[in-house]
Design an enzyme around this catalytic site. Structure first.
Site, PDB file in Angstrom:
ATOM      1  N   LYS A 168      12.717 -11.983  10.989  1.00 23.19           N
ATOM      2  CA  LYS A 168      13.321 -11.609   9.699  1.00 23.19           C
ATOM      3  C   LYS A 168      14.225 -12.726   9.177  1.00 23.19           C
ATOM      4  O   LYS A 168      14.240 -12.982   7.964  1.00 23.19           O
ATOM      5  CB  LYS A 168      14.116 -10.313   9.845  1.00 23.19           C
ATOM      6  CG  LYS A 168      13.266  -9.086  10.103  1.00 23.19           C
ATOM      7  CD  LYS A 168      12.146  -8.884   9.100  1.00 23.19           C
ATOM      8  CE  LYS A 168      12.621  -8.513   7.707  1.00 23.19           C
ATOM      9  NZ  LYS A 168      11.503  -8.126   6.809  1.00 23.19           N
TER      10      LYS A 168
ATOM     11  N   TYR B 138      12.389  -9.872  16.789  1.00 25.11           N
ATOM     12  CA  TYR B 138      12.379  -9.380  15.413  1.00 25.11           C
ATOM     13  C   TYR B 138      13.418 -10.096  14.566  1.00 25.11           C
ATOM     14  O   TYR B 138      13.159 -10.419  13.398  1.00 25.11           O
ATOM     15  CB  TYR B 138      12.637  -7.872  15.405  1.00 25.11           C
ATOM     16  CG  TYR B 138      12.616  -7.252  14.023  1.00 25.11           C
ATOM     17  CD1 TYR B 138      11.461  -7.289  13.246  1.00 25.11           C
ATOM     18  CD2 TYR B 138      13.744  -6.622  13.497  1.00 25.11           C
ATOM     19  CE1 TYR B 138      11.427  -6.719  11.978  1.00 25.11           C
ATOM     20  CE2 TYR B 138      13.719  -6.050  12.235  1.00 25.11           C
ATOM     21  CZ  TYR B 138      12.569  -6.100  11.484  1.00 25.11           C
ATOM     22  OH  TYR B 138      12.542  -5.551  10.228  1.00 25.11           O
TER      23      TYR B 138
ATOM     24  N   ILE C 154       8.272   0.685   0.357  1.00 22.07           N
ATOM     25  CA  ILE C 154       9.081  -0.103  -0.563  1.00 22.07           C
ATOM     26  C   ILE C 154       8.206  -0.940  -1.493  1.00 22.07           C
ATOM     27  O   ILE C 154       8.458  -1.023  -2.699  1.00 22.07           O
ATOM     28  CB  ILE C 154      10.053  -1.001   0.223  1.00 22.07           C
ATOM     29  CG1 ILE C 154      11.089  -0.150   0.958  1.00 22.07           C
ATOM     30  CG2 ILE C 154      10.754  -1.985  -0.717  1.00 22.07           C
ATOM     31  CD1 ILE C 154      11.968  -0.934   1.919  1.00 22.07           C
TER      32      ILE C 154
ATOM     33  N   SER D  72       0.812  -1.217   0.000  1.00 21.54           N
ATOM     34  CA  SER D  72       0.000   0.000   0.000  1.00 21.54           C
ATOM     35  C   SER D  72       0.841   1.260   0.000  1.00 21.54           C
ATOM     36  O   SER D  72       0.369   2.338  -0.364  1.00 21.54           O
ATOM     37  CB  SER D  72      -0.925   0.023   1.228  1.00 21.54           C
ATOM     38  OG  SER D  72      -1.823  -1.063   1.197  1.00 21.54           O
TER      39      SER D  72
END
Length: 287
Positions: A181, A177, A31, A28
């Site tokens: 990732k 996190y 990037i 949306s």
């Protein structure tokens, strides 16, 4: 077709995403939208599976405004309001995309959640959110689209995740996190090997510096951090370079945006941001 016998040397094919169909999670804004708009310039079709259906106070754009921008930029667009965590909604997004555009050539795992809290301070609800969107969502979207990717001669899975850097610094700073990732990166590593013989490429792309997005502004340092970041277009141009390569010759890589562009002959990066020495190095990259 008439054969041209005037020369024995064929001209190299023009690299383009024209006519190809991309299914992207998120997109949306930031990037993801930049990648979509770069593909639209070639005449690609882009389907966006994203949650933002209505404007949000701190977030610019919705899946509908993004789709409109893609169409204005020359591409085909399909806005799908949905959550990459939901198996049924992902299956429906894949089906809608294939029905609308006749197939799927590219999957871009762009959706990601971030919380840099330490282990003691990270709520398990946030931990679960990151694992479900980042790792599970990337696995699910790629897995569900595989039957269509297998029918494409230009099949790519591109995941926005970092190199697997085992420097303890990164896990020690924000373990939850980092797990999420690196889980995305393991999806790349595993799919590249598993799908190699099928001619389906799987690669990851990560920025050298922080990128001027809503996440950077709202979560990582405000306008000051944005000023030390490059624009999303550097990731878009690097993604284009990867997605227009032969999938049989480009798989299993953990690309960094400026290295991809340097390989393509682009060394002046001033259009993407300020001097390199003034920019903020992104997470998971050493020195």
């Amino acid at each position: 077709m008439t054969e041209n016998t005037a020369s024995t040397t064929a001209a190299p094919p023009t690299r383009s995403l024209a006519g190809r169909t991309i299914l992207m999670s998120g997109g949306s804004r930031g990037i993801g939208l930049a990648i979509a708009l770069r593909a639209a310039r070639d005449g690609a079709n882009v389907a966006l599976l994203a949650k933002t259906a209505e404007p949000q106070p701190r977030l610019e754009g919705t899946v509908h405004t993004a789709a409109a921008a893609i169409q204005e930029g020359g591409g085909g667009a399909l806005a799908i309001v949905g959550d990459v965590r939901d198996d049924g909604l992902v299956a429906d997004a894949v089906a809608q995309t294939a029905e609308r555009f006749g197939g799927i050539d590219v999957v871009v795992n762009n959706a990601s959640a971030i919380d840099l809290s330490t282990t003691a301070e990270l709520p398990m609800k946030k931990y679960d959110l990151m694992q479900d969107i980042n790792t599970r969502g990337s696995f699910l979207l790629a897995k569900t689209a595989l039957p269509w990717l297998a029918q494409s001669s230009a099949a790519h899975i591109l995941t926005l995740s970092p190199p697997l850097n085992l420097n303890p610094r990164w896990a020690g700073q924000h373990l939850g996190y980092t797990i999420a990732k690196y889980g995305m990166s393991l999806v790349t590593l595993g799919l590249a090997e598993e799908l190699r013989q099928q001619g389906i490429a799987a690669n990851s792309l990560w920025p050298r510096t922080t990128i001027a997005t809503a996440a950077v502004r709202n979560l990582l340092g405000g306008d000051q951090m944005v000023a030390r970041s490059r624009t999303p277009e550097i990731m878009a141009d690097a993604a284009w370079e990867i997605l227009t390569r032969d999938p049989s010759e480009c798989t299993g890589n953990f690309f960094i945006d400026d290295e991809v562009l340097a390989e393509a002959g682009v060394t002046d990066l001033s259009t993407y941001g300020g001097p390199a020495e003034e920019l903020e190095l992104d997470l998971f990259l050493d020195g």
